[in-house]
Design a protein around this motif. Structure first.
Motif, PDB file in Angstrom:
ATOM      1  N   LYS A  42     -95.225 -87.608 -64.327  1.00  0.00           N
ATOM      2  CA  LYS A  42     -96.728 -88.086 -64.216  1.00  0.00           C
ATOM      3  C   LYS A  42     -98.010 -87.519 -65.409  1.00  0.00           C
ATOM      4  O   LYS A  42     -98.808 -86.927 -64.802  1.00  0.00           O
ATOM      5  CB  LYS A  42     -96.888 -88.338 -62.315  1.00  0.00           C
ATOM      6  CG  LYS A  42     -96.497 -89.213 -61.651  1.00  0.00           C
ATOM      7  CD  LYS A  42     -97.228 -89.282 -59.972  1.00  0.00           C
ATOM      8  CE  LYS A  42     -95.838 -90.300 -60.038  1.00  0.00           C
ATOM      9  NZ  LYS A  42     -96.695 -91.226 -58.732  1.00  0.00           N
ATOM     10  N   ASP A  44    -100.990 -88.113 -66.027  1.00  0.00           N
ATOM     11  CA  ASP A  44    -102.242 -88.617 -66.034  1.00  0.00           C
ATOM     12  C   ASP A  44    -102.738 -87.426 -65.282  1.00  0.00           C
ATOM     13  O   ASP A  44    -103.230 -86.505 -65.047  1.00  0.00           O
ATOM     14  CB  ASP A  44    -102.271 -89.687 -66.138  1.00  0.00           C
ATOM     15  CG  ASP A  44    -101.408 -90.644 -65.055  1.00  0.00           C
ATOM     16  OD1 ASP A  44    -100.088 -90.350 -65.022  1.00  0.00           O
ATOM     17  OD2 ASP A  44    -102.104 -91.336 -64.164  1.00  0.00           O
ATOM     18  N   LYS A  45    -101.031 -87.571 -63.646  1.00  0.00           N
ATOM     19  CA  LYS A  45    -101.865 -86.675 -62.390  1.00  0.00           C
ATOM     20  C   LYS A  45    -102.496 -84.963 -63.006  1.00  0.00           C
ATOM     21  O   LYS A  45    -102.868 -84.923 -62.264  1.00  0.00           O
ATOM     22  CB  LYS A  45    -101.094 -87.562 -61.648  1.00  0.00           C
ATOM     23  CG  LYS A  45    -101.454 -86.485 -59.936  1.00  0.00           C
ATOM     24  CD  LYS A  45    -100.344 -86.770 -58.927  1.00  0.00           C
ATOM     25  CE  LYS A  45    -100.631 -88.567 -58.607  1.00  0.00           C
ATOM     26  NZ  LYS A  45    -100.606 -88.843 -57.058  1.00  0.00           N
ATOM     27  N   LEU A  75    -102.776 -80.908 -55.628  1.00  0.00           N
ATOM     28  CA  LEU A  75    -101.943 -81.900 -55.180  1.00  0.00           C
ATOM     29  C   LEU A  75    -102.039 -83.639 -54.121  1.00  0.00           C
ATOM     30  O   LEU A  75    -102.680 -84.181 -55.022  1.00  0.00           O
ATOM     31  CB  LEU A  75    -100.941 -82.237 -55.940  1.00  0.00           C
ATOM     32  CG  LEU A  75    -100.138 -81.252 -56.855  1.00  0.00           C
ATOM     33  CD1 LEU A  75     -98.884 -81.004 -56.653  1.00  0.00           C
ATOM     34  CD2 LEU A  75     -99.980 -82.382 -58.492  1.00  0.00           C
ATOM     35  N   VAL A  78    -106.629 -84.173 -55.381  1.00  0.00           N
ATOM     36  CA  VAL A  78    -106.854 -85.290 -56.091  1.00  0.00           C
ATOM     37  C   VAL A  78    -105.992 -86.455 -56.127  1.00  0.00           C
ATOM     38  O   VAL A  78    -106.181 -87.306 -56.468  1.00  0.00           O
ATOM     39  CB  VAL A  78    -105.627 -84.499 -57.769  1.00  0.00           C
ATOM     40  CG1 VAL A  78    -106.060 -85.415 -58.690  1.00  0.00           C
ATOM     41  CG2 VAL A  78    -106.387 -83.264 -57.927  1.00  0.00           C
ATOM     42  N   SER A  79    -104.565 -86.534 -55.390  1.00  0.00           N
ATOM     43  CA  SER A  79    -104.011 -87.635 -55.114  1.00  0.00           C
ATOM     44  C   SER A  79    -105.096 -88.972 -54.552  1.00  0.00           C
ATOM     45  O   SER A  79    -104.801 -89.794 -54.581  1.00  0.00           O
ATOM     46  CB  SER A  79    -103.057 -87.962 -54.263  1.00  0.00           C
ATOM     47  OG  SER A  79    -101.997 -86.703 -54.646  1.00  0.00           O
ATOM     48  N   THR A  82    -107.822 -90.052 -57.032  1.00  0.00           N
ATOM     49  CA  THR A  82    -107.408 -91.299 -57.249  1.00  0.00           C
ATOM     50  C   THR A  82    -106.586 -92.419 -57.239  1.00  0.00           C
ATOM     51  O   THR A  82    -105.739 -92.638 -57.474  1.00  0.00           O
ATOM     52  CB  THR A  82    -106.540 -89.817 -58.576  1.00  0.00           C
ATOM     53  OG1 THR A  82    -105.248 -89.874 -58.178  1.00  0.00           O
ATOM     54  CG2 THR A  82    -107.614 -88.730 -59.511  1.00  0.00           C
ATOM     55  N   GLU A  83    -106.305 -92.645 -55.723  1.00  0.00           N
ATOM     56  CA  GLU A  83    -105.446 -93.320 -55.091  1.00  0.00           C
ATOM     57  C   GLU A  83    -106.178 -94.369 -54.885  1.00  0.00           C
ATOM     58  O   GLU A  83    -107.349 -94.431 -55.225  1.00  0.00           O
ATOM     59  CB  GLU A  83    -105.436 -93.230 -53.437  1.00  0.00           C
ATOM     60  CG  GLU A  83    -104.218 -93.790 -53.020  1.00  0.00           C
ATOM     61  CD  GLU A  83    -104.169 -93.370 -50.969  1.00  0.00           C
ATOM     62  OE1 GLU A  83    -104.810 -93.916 -50.486  1.00  0.00           O
ATOM     63  OE2 GLU A  83    -103.794 -92.277 -51.163  1.00  0.00           O
TER      64      GLU A  83
END
Length: 104
Positions: A42, A44-45, A75, A78-79, A82-83
């Protein structure tokens, strides 16, 4: 991109080197390995996590090197940010039914 200006390519390369240098300073070996694996799956992540780490490093919010467990926590943060929230909306349409009792 071969059609790009050589000075732009050099600037991108310098920026990538600076990013890698900062990340090498703030991440331990296991965390860097996890981040590079994430970048393969991933990108972008991984880019978002890198930006977050670089921003924290610039503002002096990191105390020492980030371990693999610390990277996992970042992580997760950020997840969550951006979820993508998915919603399902049912648009029910009335169907004309010949068996209705209210025929005139």
């Amino acid at each position: 991109d071969p059609s790009a200006d050589p000075s732009q390519q050099e600037a991108k390369q310098r920026e990538a080197e600076i990013r890698n240098t900062i990340l090498a300073q703030v991440l331990d070996q296991a965390a860097r390995a996890r981040l590079s694996n994430l970048a393969l799956v991933k990108p972008d992540k991984a880019k978002a996590v890198e930006n977050y780490l670089i921003q924290m490093a610039r503002f002096g919010q990191l105390a020492g090197k980030v371990s693999e467990q610390g990277l996992i926590e970042i992580l997760e943060k950020v997840s969550q940010q951006t979820e993508k929230k998915t919603t399902v909306k049912f648009n029910r349409r009335k169907v004309l039914d010949s068996d209705e009792e209210d025929d005139y």
